[in-house]
Design a protein around this motif. Structure first.
Motif, PDB file in Angstrom:
ATOM      1  N   TRP A   1      54.877 -40.748  -0.151  1.00 36.09           N
ATOM      2  CA  TRP A   1      54.998 -40.470   1.279  1.00 36.09           C
ATOM      3  C   TRP A   1      53.887 -39.531   1.754  1.00 36.09           C
ATOM      4  CZ3 TRP A   1      57.032 -43.300   4.724  1.00 36.09           C
ATOM      5  CH2 TRP A   1      58.139 -44.078   4.444  1.00 36.09           C
TER       6      TRP A   1
ATOM      7  N   VAL B   1      46.916 -40.940   4.884  1.00 39.01           N
ATOM      8  CA  VAL B   1      46.189 -42.099   5.414  1.00 39.01           C
ATOM      9  C   VAL B   1      46.436 -42.222   6.912  1.00 39.01           C
ATOM     10  CG1 VAL B   1      46.049 -44.626   5.360  1.00 39.01           C
ATOM     11  CG2 VAL B   1      46.104 -43.327   3.222  1.00 39.01           C
ATOM     12  N   PHE B   2      47.677 -42.011   7.347  1.00 41.61           N
ATOM     13  CA  PHE B   2      47.990 -42.076   8.776  1.00 41.61           C
ATOM     14  C   PHE B   2      47.210 -41.028   9.563  1.00 41.61           C
ATOM     15  CE2 PHE B   2      50.579 -40.606  12.386  1.00 41.61           C
ATOM     16  CZ  PHE B   2      50.573 -41.773  13.141  1.00 41.61           C
ATOM     17  N   VAL B   3      47.145 -39.813   9.053  1.00 36.70           N
ATOM     18  CA  VAL B   3      46.396 -38.745   9.726  1.00 36.70           C
ATOM     19  C   VAL B   3      44.907 -39.093   9.777  1.00 36.70           C
ATOM     20  CG1 VAL B   3      45.683 -36.321   9.543  1.00 36.70           C
ATOM     21  CG2 VAL B   3      48.079 -36.939   9.266  1.00 36.70           C
ATOM     22  N   CYS B   4      44.387 -39.647   8.683  1.00 36.99           N
ATOM     23  CA  CYS B   4      42.970 -40.064   8.671  1.00 36.99           C
ATOM     24  C   CYS B   4      42.711 -41.139   9.713  1.00 36.99           C
ATOM     25  CB  CYS B   4      42.558 -40.565   7.288  1.00 36.99           C
ATOM     26  SG  CYS B   4      42.365 -39.269   6.069  1.00 36.99           S
ATOM     27  N   LEU B   5      43.610 -42.115   9.816  1.00 37.75           N
ATOM     28  CA  LEU B   5      43.462 -43.170  10.816  1.00 37.75           C
ATOM     29  C   LEU B   5      43.523 -42.601  12.230  1.00 37.75           C
ATOM     30  CD1 LEU B   5      45.674 -45.960   9.217  1.00 37.75           C
ATOM     31  CD2 LEU B   5      43.184 -45.969   9.442  1.00 37.75           C
ATOM     32  N   LEU B   6      44.430 -41.666  12.436  1.00 41.33           N
ATOM     33  CA  LEU B   6      44.580 -41.050  13.751  1.00 41.33           C
ATOM     34  C   LEU B   6      43.327 -40.272  14.150  1.00 41.33           C
ATOM     35  CD1 LEU B   6      46.805 -40.780  15.920  1.00 41.33           C
ATOM     36  CD2 LEU B   6      47.447 -38.641  14.828  1.00 41.33           C
TER      37      LEU B   6
ATOM     38  N   VAL C   1      50.835 -41.713   2.151  1.00 39.01           N
ATOM     39  CA  VAL C   1      50.942 -42.516   3.374  1.00 39.01           C
ATOM     40  C   VAL C   1      50.678 -41.645   4.599  1.00 39.01           C
ATOM     41  CG1 VAL C   1      52.587 -43.787   4.830  1.00 39.01           C
ATOM     42  CG2 VAL C   1      52.465 -44.245   2.376  1.00 39.01           C
ATOM     43  N   PHE C   2      51.225 -40.444   4.615  1.00 33.64           N
ATOM     44  CA  PHE C   2      51.005 -39.520   5.730  1.00 33.64           C
ATOM     45  C   PHE C   2      49.533 -39.144   5.842  1.00 33.64           C
ATOM     46  CE2 PHE C   2      50.888 -35.198   7.514  1.00 33.64           C
ATOM     47  CZ  PHE C   2      51.447 -35.471   8.757  1.00 33.64           C
TER      48      PHE C   2
ATOM     49  N   THR D   1      36.965 -43.799   9.280  1.00 29.90           N
ATOM     50  CA  THR D   1      38.097 -43.879   8.357  1.00 29.90           C
ATOM     51  C   THR D   1      37.605 -43.820   6.917  1.00 29.90           C
ATOM     52  OG1 THR D   1      39.344 -45.186   9.950  1.00 29.90           O
ATOM     53  CG2 THR D   1      40.096 -45.242   7.666  1.00 29.90           C
TER      54      THR D   1
END
Length: 128
Positions: free
Chosen positions: A52, A58-63, A55-56, A90
């Protein structure tokens, strides 16, 4: 004359000449005050917690990649250029974090503990 703001190589070099000490200080403080404590907490978790956290991350990097790409995107270049910027940003961020986490793992930061220095004037359980 001031080289910054001209949009050429000299302006780029002037930016780093003037701001490199500040950038270095911010990066070291970020690493010590945010990244290492979070890394320690994640390393204490089980496999699901680590997944998790990944995943978090990667999400922050995408954001952040989306925000930075949009901020520097010139609308006249079209949406394809925005997608290229987003992909590049990214990749840069994920590459940075992969190297950063590898180095933290290599150095063994999960086992390093910072001990608090107790004030001898304050009573605690060890002194009673």
């Amino acid at each position: 004359t001031d080289e910054m703001g001209q949009g050429n190589l000299l302006a780029f070099m002037a930016f780093y000449r003037y701001l490199l000490p500040l950038l270095f200080t911010v990066s070291v403080l970020t690493q010590l005050l945010i990244v290492i404590p979070v890394y320690r907490k994640v390393m204490k978790k089980g496999g699901a917690g680590k997944k998790w956290a990944a995943v978090f991350l990667v999400f922050v990097c995408l954001l952040f990649a989306a925000g930075i790409s949009y901020a520097i995107w010139d609308k006249n270049d079209g949406i394809h250029h925005l997608l290229k910027l987003f992909t590049f940003m990214t990749g840069i961020q994920l590459g940075y974090w992969a190297i950063n986490l590898f180095i933290l793992r290599l150095l063994g930061w999960k086992s390093v503990e910072i001990k608090k220095i107790e004030d001898p004037k304050q009573p605690n359980a060890a002194n009673l």
